[in-house]
Enzyme design. Sequence first.
Site, mmCIF file in Angstrom:
data_model
loop_
_atom_site.group_PDB
_atom_site.id
_atom_site.type_symbol
_atom_site.label_atom_id
_atom_site.label_comp_id
_atom_site.label_asym_id
_atom_site.label_seq_id
_atom_site.Cartn_x
_atom_site.Cartn_y
_atom_site.Cartn_z
ATOM 1 C CG ASN A 281 -1.915 1.252 1.319
ATOM 2 O OD1 ASN A 281 -2.528 1.615 0.412
ATOM 3 N ND2 ASN A 281 -1.681 1.753 2.513
ATOM 4 C CG HIS B 55 -0.704 6.433 4.416
ATOM 5 N ND1 HIS B 55 -1.891 6.177 4.512
ATOM 6 C CD2 HIS B 55 -0.345 7.434 5.661
ATOM 7 C CE1 HIS B 55 -2.436 7.053 5.640
ATOM 8 N NE2 HIS B 55 -1.588 7.903 6.057
HETATM 9 C C1 GAR Z 1 -2.667 8.902 -2.876
HETATM 10 O O1 GAR Z 1 -2.248 9.989 -2.519
HETATM 11 C C2 GAR Z 1 -2.714 7.710 -1.875
HETATM 12 O O2 GAR Z 1 -1.328 7.865 -1.227
HETATM 13 C C3 GAR Z 1 -3.738 7.789 -0.987
HETATM 14 O O3 GAR Z 1 -4.968 8.224 -1.715
HETATM 15 C C4 GAR Z 1 -4.430 8.933 -3.008
HETATM 16 C C5 GAR Z 1 -4.771 8.339 -4.450
HETATM 17 O O4 GAR Z 1 -4.726 9.120 -5.277
HETATM 18 N N1 GAR Z 1 -4.034 6.604 -0.036
HETATM 19 C C6 GAR Z 1 -4.571 6.640 1.079
HETATM 20 O O5 GAR Z 1 -4.675 7.874 1.653
HETATM 21 C C7 GAR Z 1 -4.634 5.489 1.732
HETATM 22 N N2 GAR Z 1 -4.653 5.514 3.118
HETATM 23 P P1 GAR Z 1 -4.940 8.867 -6.770
HETATM 24 O O6 GAR Z 1 -6.187 8.096 -6.929
HETATM 25 O O7 GAR Z 1 -4.988 9.726 -7.760
HETATM 26 O O8 GAR Z 1 -3.616 7.535 -6.936
#
Ligand code: GAR
Length: 189
Positions: A101, A103
Amino acid sequence: MKRIAIFASGSGSNAENLVKHFEENDHAEVAQIFCNNPKAGVIDRARKLGIRFLVFNNEELNSGFLLEKLKSAKIDLIVLAGFLKKIPTSIIEAYENRIVNIHPALLPDYGGEGMYGIHVHREVVENEEEETGITIHYVSEEYDEGEIIFQESVEIDFEDTPEDVQYKVQQLEYKHFPEVVEYILKDFD
Ligand code: GAR
């Protein structure tokens, strides 16, 4: 060829970046995108990129249906890229050390249920942190608690808004996530 599945719930900019990165790679490819949200931007991206995708509901995630799909697609590694649901134990056990994952903060800070996307950056700014970053980690049964594989930090300026911080963090994600996934795959037989 190693086969990567991406799980995503939102816009899918990391998913797209990973797909494009592995188009140039002879050892691994993004085989399929799995999404729990029929309205997510990632679906449009998958269509445009010509990547197979599957939209699933909660029941399918937890009942073994999705695990069967992963097995029949011969998936080697699951990459969570903005995926907001908890991965059921059955999938974690079947893919031990094969689910990673990303984060958007420096875990163990700013992790846990409800800490995703802009919510993370809002808290970071509210707490007047001087730095933030990204964490790439193996997925365990608890949100954001699996073994950390990689972290990179970035400075926060005092005038930065949550959106500015998000932009900085996204640049780190786009730069490092594909490289780290590639590195993890090197150890697979
Ligand atoms: C990303 O910044 C990822 O790190 C975060 O969601 C975003 C997705 O962006 N993930 C989390 O917060 C998980 N807890 P994207 O859909 O444009 O790739």
